[in-house]
Write a protein that holds these residues in place. Structure first.
Motif, PDB file in Angstrom:
ATOM      1  N   LEU A 188      -3.909  -1.507  -7.769  1.00  0.00           N
ATOM      2  CA  LEU A 188      -3.371  -0.472  -6.887  1.00  0.00           C
ATOM      3  C   LEU A 188      -2.326  -1.053  -5.941  1.00  0.00           C
ATOM      4  O   LEU A 188      -1.301  -0.413  -5.668  1.00  0.00           O
ATOM      5  CB  LEU A 188      -4.508   0.175  -6.087  1.00  0.00           C
ATOM      6  CG  LEU A 188      -5.576   0.917  -6.903  1.00  0.00           C
ATOM      7  CD1 LEU A 188      -6.698   1.408  -6.004  1.00  0.00           C
ATOM      8  CD2 LEU A 188      -4.944   2.089  -7.656  1.00  0.00           C
ATOM      9  N   TYR A 189      -2.575  -2.276  -5.451  1.00  0.00           N
ATOM     10  CA  TYR A 189      -1.590  -2.924  -4.586  1.00  0.00           C
ATOM     11  C   TYR A 189      -0.333  -3.273  -5.379  1.00  0.00           C
ATOM     12  O   TYR A 189       0.796  -3.125  -4.868  1.00  0.00           O
ATOM     13  CB  TYR A 189      -2.181  -4.197  -3.970  1.00  0.00           C
ATOM     14  CG  TYR A 189      -3.248  -3.938  -2.931  1.00  0.00           C
ATOM     15  CD1 TYR A 189      -2.906  -3.526  -1.651  1.00  0.00           C
ATOM     16  CD2 TYR A 189      -4.589  -4.107  -3.238  1.00  0.00           C
ATOM     17  CE1 TYR A 189      -3.883  -3.291  -0.690  1.00  0.00           C
ATOM     18  CE2 TYR A 189      -5.577  -3.878  -2.289  1.00  0.00           C
ATOM     19  CZ  TYR A 189      -5.213  -3.466  -1.018  1.00  0.00           C
ATOM     20  OH  TYR A 189      -6.187  -3.234  -0.085  1.00  0.00           O
ATOM     21  N   GLU A 190      -0.500  -3.742  -6.603  1.00  0.00           N
ATOM     22  CA  GLU A 190       0.658  -4.082  -7.429  1.00  0.00           C
ATOM     23  C   GLU A 190       1.502  -2.838  -7.708  1.00  0.00           C
ATOM     24  O   GLU A 190       2.743  -2.895  -7.671  1.00  0.00           O
ATOM     25  CB  GLU A 190       0.173  -4.705  -8.742  1.00  0.00           C
ATOM     26  CG  GLU A 190      -0.547  -6.037  -8.560  1.00  0.00           C
ATOM     27  CD  GLU A 190      -1.146  -6.553  -9.856  1.00  0.00           C
ATOM     28  OE1 GLU A 190      -0.958  -5.879 -10.895  1.00  0.00           O
ATOM     29  OE2 GLU A 190      -1.819  -7.607  -9.832  1.00  0.00           O
ATOM     30  N   ALA A 191       0.838  -1.725  -7.969  1.00  0.00           N
ATOM     31  CA  ALA A 191       1.574  -0.479  -8.208  1.00  0.00           C
ATOM     32  C   ALA A 191       2.315  -0.034  -6.948  1.00  0.00           C
ATOM     33  O   ALA A 191       3.453   0.459  -7.023  1.00  0.00           O
ATOM     34  CB  ALA A 191       0.605   0.614  -8.668  1.00  0.00           C
ATOM     35  N   GLY A 196       7.740   0.147  -3.973  1.00  0.00           N
ATOM     36  CA  GLY A 196       8.508  -0.193  -2.768  1.00  0.00           C
ATOM     37  C   GLY A 196       7.732  -0.088  -1.472  1.00  0.00           C
ATOM     38  O   GLY A 196       8.330  -0.057  -0.397  1.00  0.00           O
ATOM     39  N   ALA A 197       6.396  -0.045  -1.544  1.00  0.00           N
ATOM     40  CA  ALA A 197       5.584   0.072  -0.332  1.00  0.00           C
ATOM     41  C   ALA A 197       5.504  -1.261   0.400  1.00  0.00           C
ATOM     42  O   ALA A 197       5.257  -2.292  -0.219  1.00  0.00           O
ATOM     43  CB  ALA A 197       4.180   0.562  -0.696  1.00  0.00           C
ATOM     44  N   ASN A 198       5.721  -1.238   1.710  1.00  0.00           N
ATOM     45  CA  ASN A 198       5.549  -2.441   2.514  1.00  0.00           C
ATOM     46  C   ASN A 198       4.068  -2.619   2.860  1.00  0.00           C
ATOM     47  O   ASN A 198       3.220  -1.840   2.434  1.00  0.00           O
ATOM     48  CB  ASN A 198       6.417  -2.383   3.783  1.00  0.00           C
ATOM     49  CG  ASN A 198       6.135  -1.130   4.610  1.00  0.00           C
ATOM     50  OD1 ASN A 198       5.049  -0.540   4.522  1.00  0.00           O
ATOM     51  ND2 ASN A 198       7.119  -0.721   5.397  1.00  0.00           N
ATOM     52  N   ARG A 199       3.741  -3.646   3.682  1.00  0.00           N
ATOM     53  CA  ARG A 199       2.341  -3.927   3.991  1.00  0.00           C
ATOM     54  C   ARG A 199       1.673  -2.766   4.717  1.00  0.00           C
ATOM     55  O   ARG A 199       0.514  -2.455   4.481  1.00  0.00           O
ATOM     56  CB  ARG A 199       2.235  -5.197   4.837  1.00  0.00           C
ATOM     57  CG  ARG A 199       2.737  -6.455   4.161  1.00  0.00           C
ATOM     58  CD  ARG A 199       1.940  -6.767   2.908  1.00  0.00           C
ATOM     59  NE  ARG A 199       0.516  -6.987   3.148  1.00  0.00           N
ATOM     60  CZ  ARG A 199      -0.360  -7.234   2.194  1.00  0.00           C
ATOM     61  NH1 ARG A 199       0.029  -7.241   0.912  1.00  0.00           N
ATOM     62  NH2 ARG A 199      -1.635  -7.448   2.481  1.00  0.00           N
ATOM     63  N   TRP A 200       2.433  -2.122   5.620  1.00  0.00           N
ATOM     64  CA  TRP A 200       1.864  -0.989   6.341  1.00  0.00           C
ATOM     65  C   TRP A 200       1.555   0.159   5.391  1.00  0.00           C
ATOM     66  O   TRP A 200       0.494   0.762   5.464  1.00  0.00           O
ATOM     67  CB  TRP A 200       2.823  -0.545   7.435  1.00  0.00           C
ATOM     68  CG  TRP A 200       2.494   0.810   7.996  1.00  0.00           C
ATOM     69  CD1 TRP A 200       3.207   1.953   7.859  1.00  0.00           C
ATOM     70  CD2 TRP A 200       1.339   1.165   8.784  1.00  0.00           C
ATOM     71  NE1 TRP A 200       2.586   2.997   8.499  1.00  0.00           N
ATOM     72  CE2 TRP A 200       1.435   2.532   9.073  1.00  0.00           C
ATOM     73  CE3 TRP A 200       0.245   0.443   9.256  1.00  0.00           C
ATOM     74  CZ2 TRP A 200       0.479   3.209   9.835  1.00  0.00           C
ATOM     75  CZ3 TRP A 200      -0.719   1.116  10.003  1.00  0.00           C
ATOM     76  CH2 TRP A 200      -0.598   2.477  10.283  1.00  0.00           C
ATOM     77  N   ARG A 201       2.467   0.457   4.470  1.00  0.00           N
ATOM     78  CA  ARG A 201       2.257   1.539   3.502  1.00  0.00           C
ATOM     79  C   ARG A 201       1.096   1.210   2.568  1.00  0.00           C
ATOM     80  O   ARG A 201       0.314   2.086   2.191  1.00  0.00           O
ATOM     81  CB  ARG A 201       3.540   1.763   2.698  1.00  0.00           C
ATOM     82  CG  ARG A 201       4.676   2.392   3.499  1.00  0.00           C
ATOM     83  CD  ARG A 201       4.342   3.816   3.871  1.00  0.00           C
ATOM     84  NE  ARG A 201       5.435   4.458   4.588  1.00  0.00           N
ATOM     85  CZ  ARG A 201       5.389   5.714   5.042  1.00  0.00           C
ATOM     86  NH1 ARG A 201       4.278   6.417   4.855  1.00  0.00           N
ATOM     87  NH2 ARG A 201       6.408   6.229   5.686  1.00  0.00           N
ATOM     88  N   GLN A 202       0.980  -0.049   2.191  1.00  0.00           N
ATOM     89  CA  GLN A 202      -0.148  -0.453   1.326  1.00  0.00           C
ATOM     90  C   GLN A 202      -1.476  -0.240   2.048  1.00  0.00           C
ATOM     91  O   GLN A 202      -2.451   0.224   1.448  1.00  0.00           O
ATOM     92  CB  GLN A 202       0.009  -1.916   0.929  1.00  0.00           C
ATOM     93  CG  GLN A 202       1.185  -2.194   0.012  1.00  0.00           C
ATOM     94  CD  GLN A 202       1.352  -3.670  -0.242  1.00  0.00           C
ATOM     95  OE1 GLN A 202       0.391  -4.397  -0.483  1.00  0.00           O
ATOM     96  NE2 GLN A 202       2.602  -4.143  -0.189  1.00  0.00           N
ATOM     97  N   THR A 203      -1.481  -0.591   3.339  1.00  0.00           N
ATOM     98  CA  THR A 203      -2.711  -0.396   4.116  1.00  0.00           C
ATOM     99  C   THR A 203      -3.064   1.074   4.237  1.00  0.00           C
ATOM    100  O   THR A 203      -4.229   1.476   4.085  1.00  0.00           O
ATOM    101  CB  THR A 203      -2.554  -1.004   5.530  1.00  0.00           C
ATOM    102  OG1 THR A 203      -2.279  -2.399   5.408  1.00  0.00           O
ATOM    103  CG2 THR A 203      -3.806  -0.796   6.361  1.00  0.00           C
ATOM    104  N   TRP A 204      -2.053   1.898   4.508  1.00  0.00           N
ATOM    105  CA  TRP A 204      -2.285   3.329   4.747  1.00  0.00           C
ATOM    106  C   TRP A 204      -2.667   4.087   3.466  1.00  0.00           C
ATOM    107  O   TRP A 204      -3.530   4.971   3.497  1.00  0.00           O
ATOM    108  CB  TRP A 204      -1.040   3.936   5.384  1.00  0.00           C
ATOM    109  CG  TRP A 204      -1.209   5.376   5.767  1.00  0.00           C
ATOM    110  CD1 TRP A 204      -0.729   6.477   5.114  1.00  0.00           C
ATOM    111  CD2 TRP A 204      -1.928   5.872   6.896  1.00  0.00           C
ATOM    112  NE1 TRP A 204      -1.091   7.618   5.763  1.00  0.00           N
ATOM    113  CE2 TRP A 204      -1.835   7.278   6.868  1.00  0.00           C
ATOM    114  CE3 TRP A 204      -2.642   5.254   7.940  1.00  0.00           C
ATOM    115  CZ2 TRP A 204      -2.427   8.085   7.835  1.00  0.00           C
ATOM    116  CZ3 TRP A 204      -3.235   6.062   8.897  1.00  0.00           C
ATOM    117  CH2 TRP A 204      -3.124   7.458   8.832  1.00  0.00           C
TER     118      TRP A 204
END
Length: 297
Positions: A188-191, A196-204
């Protein structure tokens, strides 16, 4: 089916010592609840005069009863909210640490206070928060702020209780959320990175949704602790100066039963708390089953 039951027998036998202890120390004393309906005199034992609900009427007639009930609910709700939000934030921050040594060191440091009893921590906090010699007030004086009597001021005492309890227990709760983070699929993180998700978007969009089940579960289960504001902690920190804002149901029971020897009223208060807590625990487990598919059996 019989073969499967036989194979599970060692696990049931392993539970047997715990079940015996629960029966002796948790269910055995329940026979003493009859004291709540008696004018109990130790010399007469359970043959004391039966007075029905007079002990309950007496308790509700006391001028401090409603204030004690409010203090209990107020402090316990603050502890529940703080104990849910802060560990989530810390677990998210630790999840962003890439160096394993740093991550494990921080985990160990914040987890250590959990192993200390409130008798030890009470003495430490009394020294640290002392208005004359405490390191906290020394620091406030350097900032030009007048010393604060954290453990003797009714305005500060409830928040001091909540903050110190959070400091002691948030490390243990953080471990639960860190364990939940390990169950999130790395794909899911790789996707998300590909999108183009940054760390904040990945967290959210990945981390927090993956933690939702355990957050919902712990939130619903915590409802059963609404009337548990922490006897050990408050008993070791409070004084008559802060009875107005720090006296809770458990400390009231202690003073009525062991200090004033009013065994009947003390048992009545304890029975009231037990019944209300039982209702809240039942509701919390029902909600946990409905919202998080959590079940004991």
């Amino acid at each position: 089916m019989k073969r499967k039951s036989f194979s599970e027998m060692p696990y049931h036998l392993m539970l047997l010592p715990g079940v015996i202890l629960v029966l002796i120390y948790s269910y055995g004393p329940m026979f003493g609840l009859v004291i709540a309906f008696q004018d109990f005199i130790p010399a007469n034992g359970f043959k004391s005069d039966w007075i029905g609900f007079d002990n309950f009427t007496y308790i509700w007639s006391l001028p401090d009863t409603m204030n004690v009930l409010w203090n209990t609910i107020y402090i316990s709700l603050m502890k529940i909210v703080a104990g849910l939000i802060f560990p989530i934030l810390i677990s998210l921050l630790l999840n962003e640490v890439n160096k394993s040594l740093v991550k494990r060191s921080v985990q160990t440091l914040i987890y250590l206070p959990h192993f200390l009893s409130w008798i030890i921590l009470g003495g430490i906090l009394i020294d640290i928060l002392s208005p004359s010699e405490g390191i906290v007030n020394k620091g406030l004086q350097l900032l030009g702020i007048q010393p604060i009597f954290f453990l003797g001021n009714n305005d500060w005492f409830p928040y001091t209780v909540v903050i110190t309890d959070l400091w002691k227990e948030f490390g243990f709760s953080t471990i639960v959320y860190l364990a939940a983070l390990t169950s999130i699929n790395p794909v899911l993180y790789e996707a998300a990175i590909v999108d183009g998700a940054n760390r904040w978007r990945q967290t959210w969009h990945v981390t927090l949704p993956g933690m939702i089940p355990i957050i919902v579960l712990l939130t619903t289960l915590s409802l059963g602790n609404v009337l548990n504001a922490g006897f050990d902690q408050i008993f070791n920190l409070y004084s008559p100066q802060v009875y107005e804002s720090g006296d809770i149901i458990d400390t009231l029971v202690y003073r009525l039963g062991l200090v004033d020897a009013q065994f009947g009223p003390a048992t009545a208060v304890g029975l009231f708390k037990s019944v209300v807590s039982f209702v809240f625990i039942s509701v919390s487990y029902l909600l946990a089953y409905r919202l998080a598919n959590y079940r004991i059996f």
